[in-house]
Design an enzyme around this catalytic site. Structure first.
Site, mmCIF file in Angstrom:
data_model
loop_
_atom_site.group_PDB
_atom_site.id
_atom_site.type_symbol
_atom_site.label_atom_id
_atom_site.label_comp_id
_atom_site.label_asym_id
_atom_site.label_seq_id
_atom_site.Cartn_x
_atom_site.Cartn_y
_atom_site.Cartn_z
ATOM 1 N N LYS A 252 0.815 -1.212 0.000
ATOM 2 C CA LYS A 252 0.000 0.000 0.000
ATOM 3 C C LYS A 252 0.852 1.267 0.000
ATOM 4 O O LYS A 252 0.360 2.352 -0.293
ATOM 5 C CB LYS A 252 -0.947 -0.010 1.200
ATOM 6 C CG LYS A 252 -1.950 -1.149 1.142
ATOM 7 C CD LYS A 252 -2.860 -1.147 2.352
ATOM 8 C CE LYS A 252 -3.821 -2.329 2.303
ATOM 9 N NZ LYS A 252 -4.733 -2.350 3.467
ATOM 10 N N HIS B 205 -15.942 1.967 8.305
ATOM 11 C CA HIS B 205 -14.887 0.999 7.991
ATOM 12 C C HIS B 205 -15.299 -0.347 8.583
ATOM 13 O O HIS B 205 -15.193 -0.563 9.780
ATOM 14 C CB HIS B 205 -13.566 1.471 8.591
ATOM 15 C CG HIS B 205 -12.383 0.718 8.080
ATOM 16 N ND1 HIS B 205 -11.100 1.107 8.318
ATOM 17 C CD2 HIS B 205 -12.282 -0.406 7.332
ATOM 18 C CE1 HIS B 205 -10.257 0.261 7.760
ATOM 19 N NE2 HIS B 205 -10.961 -0.665 7.159
#
Length: 206
Positions: free
Chosen positions: A66, A127
């Site tokens: 990432k 989330h």
């Protein structure tokens, strides 16, 4: 990701959703993303140092990749929509990025760990990272998953996902699928080893 893309359209987001995928993400999945108006970028994986691999779970190996978002130099600003490695990035880029407040990143565990800090009616982004909370795998059997607020949030996700009025409508969806980043990288070269993951990195152009 489809649910996220449709959710952004529901609130009339002015910016496209950029999805970074690793090489093993199936072509079928990439086409689905493109059909929903996502801009698909393929990135190369980043592996932990050789002397630390024995201690790294596969999940954390994925997180190294990432860091490729820092090579997305064509964007002047980005909003990163995955908090799984927030603390990891904090260590290296604490003076470069700005963290977003709870209302734009509700980690579900906050509902039972710090309920005094949560105003559910004001939350904009959820989330779904708690065990058993993924709407597409939700059963309500895991710890805390039988809560009414969790059921409400899961139902809201499905409402958006199933809303056909939020589907992307265009003769040709924007896509850079298959185009890997080739700019000089700030990351160390990746060793040539087999790596599999279907995890996606979500970004917004700004």
């Amino acid at each position: 990701v489809v649910g996220l893309a449709k959710g952004l359209r529901k609130v009339k987001s002015a910016y496209p959703l950029v999805v970074a995928v690793l090489p093993d993400v199936p072509e079928e999945h990439r086409q689905i993303l493109g059909s929903q108006g996502c801009i698909v970028h393929e990135i190369e994986p980043i592996y932990p140092p050789e002397n630390q691999i024995q201690f790294a779970m596969a999940y954390y190996v994925i997180n190294y990749s990432k860091l490729r978002i820092w090579n997305f130099e064509e964007y002047s600003k980005m909003l990163y929509l995955d908090a799984d490695i927030q603390d990891f990035l904090n260590m290296f880029f604490q003076h470069v990025y700005k963290p977003i407040p709870l209302v734009y990143n509700l980690v579900l565990a906050m509902l039972w760990r710090h309920p005094e800090n949560v105003q559910l009616e004001k939350v904009k982004v959820v989330h779904y990272c708690a065990a058993g909370s993924k709407p597409w795998r939700y059963t309500g059997k895991e710890t805390n998953m039988d809560r009414e607020d969790i059921k409400l949030l899961v139902a809201k996700w499905w409402d958006i996902y199933n809303d056909e009025s939020l589907d992307f409508k265009s003769a040709e969806a924007p896509s850079l699928e298959g185009e890997a980043f080739s700019k000089p990288s700030i990351m160390a070269p990746c060793p040539n080893r087999q790596f599999h993951t279907s995890q996606l990195l979500l970004l917004l152009e700004s």
